[in-house]
Design a protein around this motif. Sequence first.
Motif, PDB file in Angstrom:
ATOM      1  N   ILE A 103     -13.138   0.113 -11.891  1.00  0.00           N
ATOM      2  CA  ILE A 103     -12.621  -1.255 -12.031  1.00  0.00           C
ATOM      3  C   ILE A 103     -13.407  -2.211 -11.136  1.00  0.00           C
ATOM      4  O   ILE A 103     -13.773  -3.314 -11.567  1.00  0.00           O
ATOM      5  CB  ILE A 103     -11.112  -1.291 -11.711  1.00  0.00           C
ATOM      6  N   LEU A 104     -13.680  -1.780  -9.904  1.00  0.00           N
ATOM      7  CA  LEU A 104     -14.472  -2.637  -9.019  1.00  0.00           C
ATOM      8  C   LEU A 104     -15.877  -2.870  -9.573  1.00  0.00           C
ATOM      9  O   LEU A 104     -16.398  -3.991  -9.510  1.00  0.00           O
ATOM     10  CB  LEU A 104     -14.540  -2.026  -7.613  1.00  0.00           C
ATOM     11  N   ALA A 106     -16.709  -2.700 -12.741  1.00  0.00           N
ATOM     12  CA  ALA A 106     -16.584  -3.506 -13.961  1.00  0.00           C
ATOM     13  C   ALA A 106     -16.463  -4.983 -13.628  1.00  0.00           C
ATOM     14  O   ALA A 106     -17.035  -5.840 -14.311  1.00  0.00           O
ATOM     15  CB  ALA A 106     -15.370  -3.042 -14.764  1.00  0.00           C
ATOM     16  N   VAL A 107     -15.741  -5.305 -12.568  1.00  0.00           N
ATOM     17  CA  VAL A 107     -15.609  -6.700 -12.147  1.00  0.00           C
ATOM     18  C   VAL A 107     -16.942  -7.218 -11.606  1.00  0.00           C
ATOM     19  O   VAL A 107     -17.367  -8.326 -11.918  1.00  0.00           O
ATOM     20  CB  VAL A 107     -14.480  -6.842 -11.088  1.00  0.00           C
ATOM     21  N   ALA A 108     -17.624  -6.379 -10.817  1.00  0.00           N
ATOM     22  CA  ALA A 108     -18.878  -6.810 -10.197  1.00  0.00           C
ATOM     23  C   ALA A 108     -20.030  -6.900 -11.191  1.00  0.00           C
ATOM     24  O   ALA A 108     -20.912  -7.749 -11.040  1.00  0.00           O
ATOM     25  CB  ALA A 108     -19.256  -5.859  -9.066  1.00  0.00           C
ATOM     26  N   HIS A 110     -19.711  -7.273 -14.626  1.00  0.00           N
ATOM     27  CA  HIS A 110     -19.281  -7.911 -15.873  1.00  0.00           C
ATOM     28  C   HIS A 110     -19.120  -6.904 -17.003  1.00  0.00           C
ATOM     29  O   HIS A 110     -19.579  -7.118 -18.130  1.00  0.00           O
ATOM     30  CB  HIS A 110     -20.255  -9.032 -16.291  1.00  0.00           C
ATOM     31  N   GLY A 111     -18.495  -5.768 -16.709  1.00  0.00           N
ATOM     32  CA  GLY A 111     -18.146  -4.801 -17.758  1.00  0.00           C
ATOM     33  C   GLY A 111     -18.981  -3.542 -17.797  1.00  0.00           C
ATOM     34  O   GLY A 111     -18.598  -2.579 -18.442  1.00  0.00           O
TER      35      GLY A 111
END
Length: 157
Positions: A103-104, A106-108, A110-111
């Motif tokens: 999740i971290l 993916a946020v950093a 952009h997917g």
Amino acid sequence: MNTPGNPQDSTQSYTPGYIPPTGQPGYSQQDNPQGYGPRGASDDQTWAMLTYILALVASIIAPLVIYLVKMNESGYVRFHAAQALNMGITGLIESIAILIVGILLAVATHGFGILLMVLAFLALGIAHLVYLILAAVRAYQGQPFRVPTIICFRMVR
């Protein structure tokens, strides 16, 4: 007239609770009913194998139940139940870590972290499945087998 199964027609008398001596013909160790007499080594091997097979269905619950029930009866079953339980707990810890890192990422990114998370879950699942099967086969054969520490942290002994 003799009727099969009629106790009155039998030439031998039947006394409830009577166990014939083992020296009599026809009453050897093999003729003991299920559950009586000494427990064979294959019983322990079957329970040890079941800890890994049932871990596929109920990751932590089945090995925990077998561990708690059989821990004082057999050191062999205890070792394999503890190892299967440790594999389940380790898999849960590693899955939570992969989820948080994914999740971290993916946020950093952009997917892009979602793709890495899926690949990490896939690798963990395949490794877990392979070592569960290897351990189940070795446990049933009566051979010692220790799962590598990266898949199985030693928490329950």
